[in-house]
Scaffold this motif. Structure first.
Motif, PDB file in Angstrom:
ATOM      1  N   ILE A  93       0.856  -1.178   0.000  1.00 51.93           N
ATOM      2  CA  ILE A  93       0.000   0.000   0.000  1.00 51.93           C
ATOM      3  C   ILE A  93       0.892   1.227   0.000  1.00 51.93           C
ATOM      4  N   ALA A  94       0.739   2.075  -0.994  1.00 51.56           N
ATOM      5  CA  ALA A  94       1.574   3.271  -1.104  1.00 51.56           C
ATOM      6  C   ALA A  94       1.427   4.139   0.134  1.00 51.56           C
ATOM      7  N   GLY A  95       2.555   4.528   0.705  1.00 51.20           N
ATOM      8  CA  GLY A  95       2.537   5.388   1.878  1.00 51.20           C
ATOM      9  C   GLY A  95       2.276   4.680   3.185  1.00 51.20           C
ATOM     10  N   SER A  96       2.093   3.369   3.156  1.00 47.61           N
ATOM     11  CA  SER A  96       1.844   2.599   4.387  1.00 47.61           C
ATOM     12  C   SER A  96       2.721   1.356   4.403  1.00 47.61           C
ATOM     13  N   PRO A  97       4.038   1.525   4.566  1.00 49.48           N
ATOM     14  CA  PRO A  97       4.935   0.364   4.548  1.00 49.48           C
ATOM     15  C   PRO A  97       4.713  -0.603   5.695  1.00 49.48           C
ATOM     16  N   ASP A  98       4.011  -0.160   6.750  1.00 45.89           N
ATOM     17  CA  ASP A  98       3.760  -1.041   7.890  1.00 45.89           C
ATOM     18  C   ASP A  98       2.546  -1.933   7.681  1.00 45.89           C
ATOM     19  N   VAL A  99       1.766  -1.687   6.639  1.00 44.19           N
ATOM     20  CA  VAL A  99       0.591  -2.509   6.337  1.00 44.19           C
ATOM     21  C   VAL A  99       0.974  -3.533   5.277  1.00 44.19           C
ATOM     22  N   HIS A 100       0.892  -4.790   5.631  1.00 50.84           N
ATOM     23  CA  HIS A 100       1.212  -5.878   4.698  1.00 50.84           C
ATOM     24  C   HIS A 100      -0.089  -6.405   4.101  1.00 50.84           C
ATOM     25  N   ILE A 101      -0.075  -6.656   2.810  1.00 45.46           N
ATOM     26  CA  ILE A 101      -1.291  -7.133   2.141  1.00 45.46           C
ATOM     27  C   ILE A 101      -0.984  -8.350   1.281  1.00 45.46           C
ATOM     28  N   SER A 102      -2.020  -9.099   0.986  1.00 43.14           N
ATOM     29  CA  SER A 102      -1.908 -10.256   0.100  1.00 43.14           C
ATOM     30  C   SER A 102      -3.287 -10.585  -0.433  1.00 43.14           C
ATOM     31  N   TRP A 103      -3.329 -11.221  -1.598  1.00 39.60           N
ATOM     32  CA  TRP A 103      -4.605 -11.648  -2.158  1.00 39.60           C
ATOM     33  C   TRP A 103      -4.413 -12.907  -2.984  1.00 39.60           C
ATOM     34  N   GLY A 104      -5.514 -13.557  -3.268  1.00 38.44           N
ATOM     35  CA  GLY A 104      -5.517 -14.706  -4.149  1.00 38.44           C
ATOM     36  C   GLY A 104      -6.865 -14.766  -4.836  1.00 38.44           C
ATOM     37  N   HIS A 105      -6.900 -15.298  -6.037  1.00 39.38           N
ATOM     38  CA  HIS A 105      -8.185 -15.405  -6.728  1.00 39.38           C
ATOM     39  C   HIS A 105      -8.211 -16.638  -7.613  1.00 39.38           C
ATOM     40  N   SER A 106      -9.377 -17.210  -7.666  1.00 35.13           N
ATOM     41  CA  SER A 106      -9.663 -18.345  -8.515  1.00 35.13           C
ATOM     42  C   SER A 106     -11.052 -18.112  -9.081  1.00 35.13           C
ATOM     43  N   ARG A 107     -11.437 -18.849 -10.103  1.00 38.15           N
ATOM     44  CA  ARG A 107     -12.765 -18.631 -10.666  1.00 38.15           C
ATOM     45  C   ARG A 107     -13.836 -18.933  -9.617  1.00 38.15           C
ATOM     46  N   GLY A 108     -14.564 -17.915  -9.228  1.00 39.43           N
ATOM     47  CA  GLY A 108     -15.645 -18.108  -8.279  1.00 39.43           C
ATOM     48  C   GLY A 108     -15.317 -17.756  -6.849  1.00 39.43           C
ATOM     49  N   ALA A 109     -14.061 -17.465  -6.531  1.00 39.29           N
ATOM     50  CA  ALA A 109     -13.705 -17.128  -5.150  1.00 39.29           C
ATOM     51  C   ALA A 109     -12.463 -16.243  -5.120  1.00 39.29           C
ATOM     52  N   VAL A 110     -12.473 -15.296  -4.197  1.00 43.96           N
ATOM     53  CA  VAL A 110     -11.310 -14.438  -3.976  1.00 43.96           C
ATOM     54  C   VAL A 110     -11.054 -14.362  -2.478  1.00 43.96           C
ATOM     55  N   VAL A 111      -9.811 -14.108  -2.110  1.00 46.16           N
ATOM     56  CA  VAL A 111      -9.439 -13.921  -0.714  1.00 46.16           C
ATOM     57  C   VAL A 111      -8.442 -12.781  -0.648  1.00 46.16           C
ATOM     58  N   ALA A 112      -8.533 -11.991   0.407  1.00 47.71           N
ATOM     59  CA  ALA A 112      -7.620 -10.875   0.599  1.00 47.71           C
ATOM     60  C   ALA A 112      -7.292 -10.761   2.076  1.00 47.71           C
ATOM     61  N   ALA A 113      -6.122 -10.187   2.366  1.00 47.63           N
ATOM     62  CA  ALA A 113      -5.685 -10.058   3.752  1.00 47.63           C
ATOM     63  C   ALA A 113      -4.898  -8.776   3.941  1.00 47.63           C
ATOM     64  N   ALA A 114      -4.973  -8.257   5.159  1.00 45.72           N
ATOM     65  CA  ALA A 114      -4.147  -7.129   5.578  1.00 45.72           C
ATOM     66  C   ALA A 114      -3.654  -7.416   6.981  1.00 45.72           C
ATOM     67  N   SER A 115      -2.422  -7.021   7.272  1.00 44.65           N
ATOM     68  CA  SER A 115      -1.826  -7.348   8.567  1.00 44.65           C
ATOM     69  C   SER A 115      -0.712  -6.357   8.873  1.00 44.65           C
ATOM     70  N   TRP A 116      -0.394  -6.236  10.167  1.00 44.02           N
ATOM     71  CA  TRP A 116       0.753  -5.421  10.565  1.00 44.02           C
ATOM     72  C   TRP A 116       2.046  -6.234  10.475  1.00 44.02           C
ATOM     73  N   HIS A 117       1.935  -7.471  10.051  1.00 36.18           N
ATOM     74  CA  HIS A 117       3.079  -8.365   9.908  1.00 36.18           C
ATOM     75  C   HIS A 117       2.979  -9.062   8.553  1.00 36.18           C
ATOM     76  N   PRO A 118       4.078  -9.619   8.048  1.00 33.90           N
ATOM     77  CA  PRO A 118       4.016 -10.304   6.755  1.00 33.90           C
ATOM     78  C   PRO A 118       2.898 -11.341   6.713  1.00 33.90           C
ATOM     79  N   VAL A 119       2.196 -11.417   5.587  1.00 28.03           N
ATOM     80  CA  VAL A 119       1.042 -12.298   5.459  1.00 28.03           C
ATOM     81  C   VAL A 119       0.945 -12.792   4.018  1.00 28.03           C
ATOM     82  N   GLY A 120       0.407 -13.993   3.862  1.00 24.60           N
ATOM     83  CA  GLY A 120       0.160 -14.538   2.536  1.00 24.60           C
ATOM     84  C   GLY A 120      -1.146 -15.299   2.544  1.00 24.60           C
TER      85      GLY A 120
END
Length: 245
Positions: A93-120
């Motif tokens: 996230i631009a301007g927020s180096p302390d916010v870690h993000i991740s996402w995944g997508h497949s046909r019919g489903a998506v998942v997303a995450a945000a954390s103050w620590h590394p995440v996948g």
């Protein structure tokens, strides 16, 4: 979108699972950046394009819920350290180096995450008949041996692959070394809602089946994730509450 109340940083990642339709029903696709719009336009299949757009919008909602910043203020960037180009690679996230993000997508489903620590995070949907077919790359020798002794080797192979994708996204190993990650001996325990929890190199590794979206979901992060639906996340925004307790 209302600003959210700031709280002390939580260790648990905030994770949201949804269908593309659930996300896109109340979404402003204008929030996507130029690189994201270019990438989505290159996807010729409508289902793939919808999943891509939904995942990129959903991760903004997660980051907003975690940080308290308005969704409209969040710009998602991707940079590949290997080839030195933007548009793919580790997101931020631009301007927020302390916010870690991740996402995944497949046909019919998506998942997303945000954390103050590394995440996948990662997600894979099942075929309509519920079976898992095909071969999955990146298995360690011990994992390949393990598949010979379980009732449903294809399902276990998929679980290994989804969890490994999470660990790669969390920075444990590069994708071309995923076969060096050996999950055959991790000790698992059952968490609420039928989720499996284990540890790998200091990270909590959690996976579960989502029957509503016919998908297998996995998360690697600093703690057991706070899993919310897209509706719950929207409600938290309206009430001015953080998505993680």
């Amino acid at each position: 979108m209302f600003a959210l109340m700031r709280r002390a940083p939580a260790r648990r990642p905030l994770v949201v699972v949804a269908t593309p339709a659930e996300v896109l029903a109340n979404a402003d696709v204008g929030l996507l950046g130029a690189a994201e719009r270019q990438r989505s336009a290159s996807l010729h299949d409508p289902a793939d394009r919808a999943a891509y757009v939904a995942a990129h919008l959903l991760v903004r909602r997660c980051a907003a819920a975690l940080s308290g910043r308005p969704v409209a203020d969040l710009a998602v960037h991707q940079w590949c350290a290997d080839c030195g180009t933007a548009g793919h690679g580790r997101p931020s996230i631009a301007g927020s180096p302390d916010v870690h993000i991740s996402w995944g997508h497949s046909r019919g489903a998506v998942v997303a995450a945000a954390s103050w620590h590394p995440v996948g995070v990662d997600v894979e949907t099942f075929p309509p008949d519920g079976s898992v077919v095909g071969r999955f790359p990146g298995l360690a020798p011990a994992e390949q041996w393990q598949l010979r002794s379980v009732p449903d080797p294809s399902l276990l192979a998929l679980r290994h692959w989804v969890r490994k994708e999470c660990l790669v996204k969390a920075g444990v190993a590069p994708l071309d070394q995923v076969d060096r990650i050996d999950l055959s001996r991790v000790v698992e325990r059952h968490h609420r809602a039928g989720r499996s929890v284990s540890r790998y190199r200091g990270l909590r590794l959690v996976d579960w089946r989502d029957p509503t979206r016919r998908a297998l979901v996995a998360v690697a992060g600093a703690g057991v994730p706070a899993v919310r639906s897209s509706t719950e996340l929207a409600t938290a925004h309206r009430k001015g509450q953080c998505g993680v307790e």
